[in-house]
Scaffold this motif. Structure first.
Motif, PDB file in Angstrom:
ATOM      1  N   PRO A   1       0.826  -1.206   0.000  1.00 13.99           N
ATOM      2  CA  PRO A   1       0.000   0.000   0.000  1.00 13.99           C
ATOM      3  C   PRO A   1       0.863   1.260   0.000  1.00 13.99           C
ATOM      4  O   PRO A   1       1.835   1.363   0.749  1.00 13.99           O
ATOM      5  N   LYS A   2       0.522   2.189  -0.889  1.00 15.44           N
ATOM      6  CA  LYS A   2       1.219   3.483  -0.981  1.00 15.44           C
ATOM      7  C   LYS A   2       2.715   3.326  -1.314  1.00 15.44           C
ATOM      8  O   LYS A   2       3.538   4.150  -0.925  1.00 15.44           O
ATOM      9  N   ARG A   3       3.048   2.267  -2.041  1.00 18.64           N
ATOM     10  CA  ARG A   3       4.463   2.001  -2.347  1.00 18.64           C
ATOM     11  C   ARG A   3       4.566   1.444  -3.770  1.00 18.64           C
ATOM     12  O   ARG A   3       3.828   0.525  -4.130  1.00 18.64           O
ATOM     13  N   HIS A   4       5.481   1.982  -4.562  1.00 17.43           N
ATOM     14  CA  HIS A   4       5.625   1.534  -5.945  1.00 17.43           C
ATOM     15  C   HIS A   4       7.088   1.335  -6.330  1.00 17.43           C
ATOM     16  O   HIS A   4       7.982   1.951  -5.753  1.00 17.43           O
TER      17      HIS A   4
ATOM     18  N   ASN B   1       5.473   6.020  -0.129  1.00 14.32           N
ATOM     19  CA  ASN B   1       4.776   7.277   0.117  1.00 14.32           C
ATOM     20  C   ASN B   1       4.225   7.335   1.539  1.00 14.32           C
ATOM     21  O   ASN B   1       4.202   6.318   2.240  1.00 14.32           O
TER      22      ASN B   1
ATOM     23  N   GLY C   1       1.933   6.798   4.445  1.00 10.43           N
ATOM     24  CA  GLY C   1       0.920   5.760   4.587  1.00 10.43           C
ATOM     25  C   GLY C   1       1.391   4.379   4.193  1.00 10.43           C
ATOM     26  O   GLY C   1       0.675   3.386   4.405  1.00 10.43           O
ATOM     27  N   ALA C   2       2.596   4.264   3.614  1.00  9.72           N
ATOM     28  CA  ALA C   2       3.143   2.940   3.308  1.00  9.72           C
ATOM     29  C   ALA C   2       3.307   2.152   4.606  1.00  9.72           C
ATOM     30  O   ALA C   2       3.657   2.714   5.647  1.00  9.72           O
TER      31      ALA C   2
ATOM     32  N   SER D   1       7.491  11.467   0.904  1.00 10.30           N
ATOM     33  CA  SER D   1       7.865  10.228   0.232  1.00 10.30           C
ATOM     34  C   SER D   1       9.377  10.027   0.385  1.00 10.30           C
ATOM     35  O   SER D   1      10.108  10.954   0.729  1.00 10.30           O
TER      36      SER D   1
END
Length: 279
Positions: free
Chosen positions: A63-66, A110, A112-113, A214
């Motif tokens: 979640p919230k990570r790419h 980001n 919330g990760a 981030s």
């Protein structure tokens, strides 16, 4: 003798080998200027924005990570990076004189990760679990000064040698073993301009980002001749860009030469990272 060769000779091969064969990670503080790191950050911010707008342009790593794989010529400092004396010295010491760059991309946790599950980036190859040799390295460069609340990278030293045959997909250890990694865990909080090298087999995870910022990190993947990580990636260079590279560098890049850059099909997906872990 060139200045670069002199600089390379100043790096202690025993220290490099001891760090990567021991803890599984080493670092060079202040390898680049803060201005150089800020420029890299500008390039990554632009590429990340473009990737998020493109179908399958970014791979979810929780979640919230790419993660986004990119083209070398998409960043202005590519040649500076791969010809840096410390990078070259580490590659030659651990991977041998015929090492190849096979991957470049970036990871963005980001706000919330959440904590990732403990993992290694791919199954241990025979070179490592039988031959006790490291045949690939991942270099990381942050584009920001990392604070404790920004979801620092966490690594469990020495675990590159763990038998992963019983891991899920040979990459994810059972949760019953997490206490071992937590006892060993070291959180890394680099500053702009620092660079690290690690075995991607050393058990690690990204931690929860409680900040409002981030934490972009560039990733450079390098293989020894016996490794096959190039199969997981699609490193492309235009023929025009390739011709501008120093001859000494060309032999160290495993790439596909193209007339025009093609959209990268993001292939190195790690399915079990997408959900993240509860804290």
């Amino acid at each position: 003798m060139s200045t670069q060769v002199k600089e390379m000779q100043n790096y202690d091969v025993a220290e490099i080998m001891g760090g990567l064969y021991g803890a599984g990670t080493i670092a060079q503080k202040g390898a680049f200027s803060r201005e150089w790191a800020a420029q890299l950050g500008e390039d990554i911010e632009k590429l990340y924005d473009e990737a998020l707008k493109r179908p399958n342009g970014a791979i979810g790593r929780g979640p919230k990570r790419h993660y986004v794989e990119i083209h070398p010529e998409d960043i202005r400092g590519f040649v500076d990076l791969v010809t840096h004396p410390w990078v070259q010295a580490v590659c030659e010491a651990v991977l041998g004189p015929d090492y190849k760059v096979v991957e470049i991309g970036f990871d963005v946790p980001n706000p919330g990760a959440v904590n990732q599950p403990w993992h290694r980036d791919f199954p241990s190859p025979e070179d490592t679990y039988k031959g006790r040799r490291i045949n690939s390295l991942a270099f990381n460069l942050t584009t920001v000064d990392v604070d404790p609340d920004m979801g620092p990278f966490e690594i469990a030293p020495g675990t590159q040698w763990d038998d992963g045959s019983g891991f899920e997909h040979e990459m994810f250890p059972d949760k019953g073993n997490y206490s071992r990694y937590e006892e060993r865990a070291q959180r890394k909080m680099p500053s702009m301009g620092d660079i690290s090298a690690r075995s991607a087999l050393t058990i690690h995870r990204g931690t929860a980002n409680h900040s409002m910022k981030s934490r972009p990190t560039l990733v450079l993947g390098v293989d020894a001749p016996t490794a096959n990580n190039a199969e997981r990636h699609d490193l492309q260079l235009t023929k025009k860009f390739y011709e501008t590279l120093p001859e000494s560098l060309k032999k160290h890049i495993n790439c596909r030469l193209v007339d025009e850059l093609e959209v990268i099909e993001q292939a190195h997906d790690i399915e079990l990272l997408k959900m993240g872990e509860a804290e």
